[in-house]
Write a protein that holds these residues in place. Structure first.
Motif, PDB file in Angstrom:
ATOM      1  N   SER A  78     -13.031   4.628  -3.668  1.00  0.00           N
ATOM      2  CA  SER A  78     -12.919   5.689  -1.522  1.00  0.00           C
ATOM      3  C   SER A  78     -11.772   6.864  -1.403  1.00  0.00           C
ATOM      4  O   SER A  78     -11.259   6.971  -2.403  1.00  0.00           O
ATOM      5  N   TRP A  79     -11.980   7.481  -0.598  1.00  0.00           N
ATOM      6  CA  TRP A  79     -10.740   8.712  -0.542  1.00  0.00           C
ATOM      7  C   TRP A  79     -10.714   8.868   0.822  1.00  0.00           C
ATOM      8  O   TRP A  79     -11.388   8.686   1.700  1.00  0.00           O
ATOM      9  N   ALA A 115     -19.672   6.640   3.744  1.00  0.00           N
ATOM     10  CA  ALA A 115     -18.743   8.255   4.362  1.00  0.00           C
ATOM     11  C   ALA A 115     -18.647   7.950   5.829  1.00  0.00           C
ATOM     12  O   ALA A 115     -19.765   8.072   6.717  1.00  0.00           O
ATOM     13  N   THR A 116     -17.854   7.521   6.498  1.00  0.00           N
ATOM     14  CA  THR A 116     -17.452   7.374   7.322  1.00  0.00           C
ATOM     15  C   THR A 116     -16.653   9.229   8.970  1.00  0.00           C
ATOM     16  O   THR A 116     -15.620   9.183   7.763  1.00  0.00           O
ATOM     17  N   THR A 131     -13.640   9.962   5.779  1.00  0.00           N
ATOM     18  CA  THR A 131     -13.349   8.324   4.667  1.00  0.00           C
ATOM     19  C   THR A 131     -15.066   8.947   4.423  1.00  0.00           C
ATOM     20  O   THR A 131     -16.138   8.029   4.760  1.00  0.00           O
ATOM     21  N   GLY A 132     -14.590   8.071   2.443  1.00  0.00           N
ATOM     22  CA  GLY A 132     -15.396   7.754   1.664  1.00  0.00           C
ATOM     23  C   GLY A 132     -15.065   6.702   1.559  1.00  0.00           C
ATOM     24  O   GLY A 132     -13.971   6.163   0.656  1.00  0.00           O
ATOM     25  N   SER A 167      -7.485  19.126   2.790  1.00  0.00           N
ATOM     26  CA  SER A 167      -7.391  18.017   1.374  1.00  0.00           C
ATOM     27  C   SER A 167      -8.270  16.391   0.975  1.00  0.00           C
ATOM     28  O   SER A 167      -8.520  16.033   1.755  1.00  0.00           O
ATOM     29  N   VAL A 168      -8.723  16.477  -0.363  1.00  0.00           N
ATOM     30  CA  VAL A 168      -8.728  15.112  -0.442  1.00  0.00           C
ATOM     31  C   VAL A 168      -8.084  14.018  -1.518  1.00  0.00           C
ATOM     32  O   VAL A 168      -7.543  15.114  -2.321  1.00  0.00           O
ATOM     33  N   ALA A 169      -7.940  13.301  -1.315  1.00  0.00           N
ATOM     34  CA  ALA A 169      -7.147  12.235  -1.984  1.00  0.00           C
ATOM     35  C   ALA A 169      -7.673  10.390  -1.939  1.00  0.00           C
ATOM     36  O   ALA A 169      -8.273  10.500  -0.790  1.00  0.00           O
TER      37      ALA A 169
END
Length: 169
Positions: A78-79, A115-116, A131-132, A167-169
């Motif tokens: 998830s990310w 993916a949402t 969000t993934g 940013s992705v986390a």
């Protein structure tokens, strides 16, 4: 005629003798391999121009493709992608970031990932836009968001610049 009984006797002897046939154990080999994993990364356009408009109107344009690449090769990945925007500045004149919106649009994926998207009014603080979840193995998600800015009626003429940070986390 004596040749035939001798041949039969030797075959019978081989079948009766333990250890002469089928007694060896089946050999086995342990086989291993490694699945390599990479990183969670993102690519975004370097710059974008929304066009021009008169005070009291709106400027809007697609930003360009934003892509999240998840090469972590996880079982349940998830990310979340967040965005923040600085106020738009033209010398001492500014247009607040909160006058801008980020509309995700459709998200295209490869591999296994859900993916949402969430459309937001931009601000100086990070907000989640995509969000993934339920990712398996390597996957990607790509979208081309539209950025819109409502120009204040009292906006001073000139070119305004702000920084949109993903940013992705």
């Amino acid at each position: 005629m004596r040749i035939l009984p001798v041949a039969v006797a030797s075959v019978a002897l081989v079948l009766v003798q333990p250890g002469l046939a089928g007694a060896a154990s089946d050999p086995s080999t342990t086989v291993t391999f490694t699945v390599t994993s990479g990183a969670l990364s993102m690519s975004v356009p370097v710059s974008s121009t929304l066009g021009s408009g008169a005070p009291g109107t709106q400027v809007s344009a697609p930003l360009g493709p934003v892509t999240v690449t998840d090469d972590r090769a996880l079982l349940s990945a998830s990310w979340s992608v967040t965005v923040s925007e600085t106020d738009f500045a033209n010398g001492p004149s500014t247009v607040p970031a909160t006058r801008a919106t980020y509309t995700v649009g459709s998200v295209t994926t490869t591999g296994v990932i859900t993916a949402t998207p969430t459309n937001v009014t931009l601000s100086n603080s990070p907000q989640v836009v995509v969000t993934g979840s339920a990712g398996v193995g390597d996957n990607t998600a790509t979208w081309d968001p539209t950025i819109s800015v409502a120009l204040p009626a009292g906006a001073v003429g000139g070119t305004y610049t702000g920084t949109l940070t993903h940013s992705v986390a």
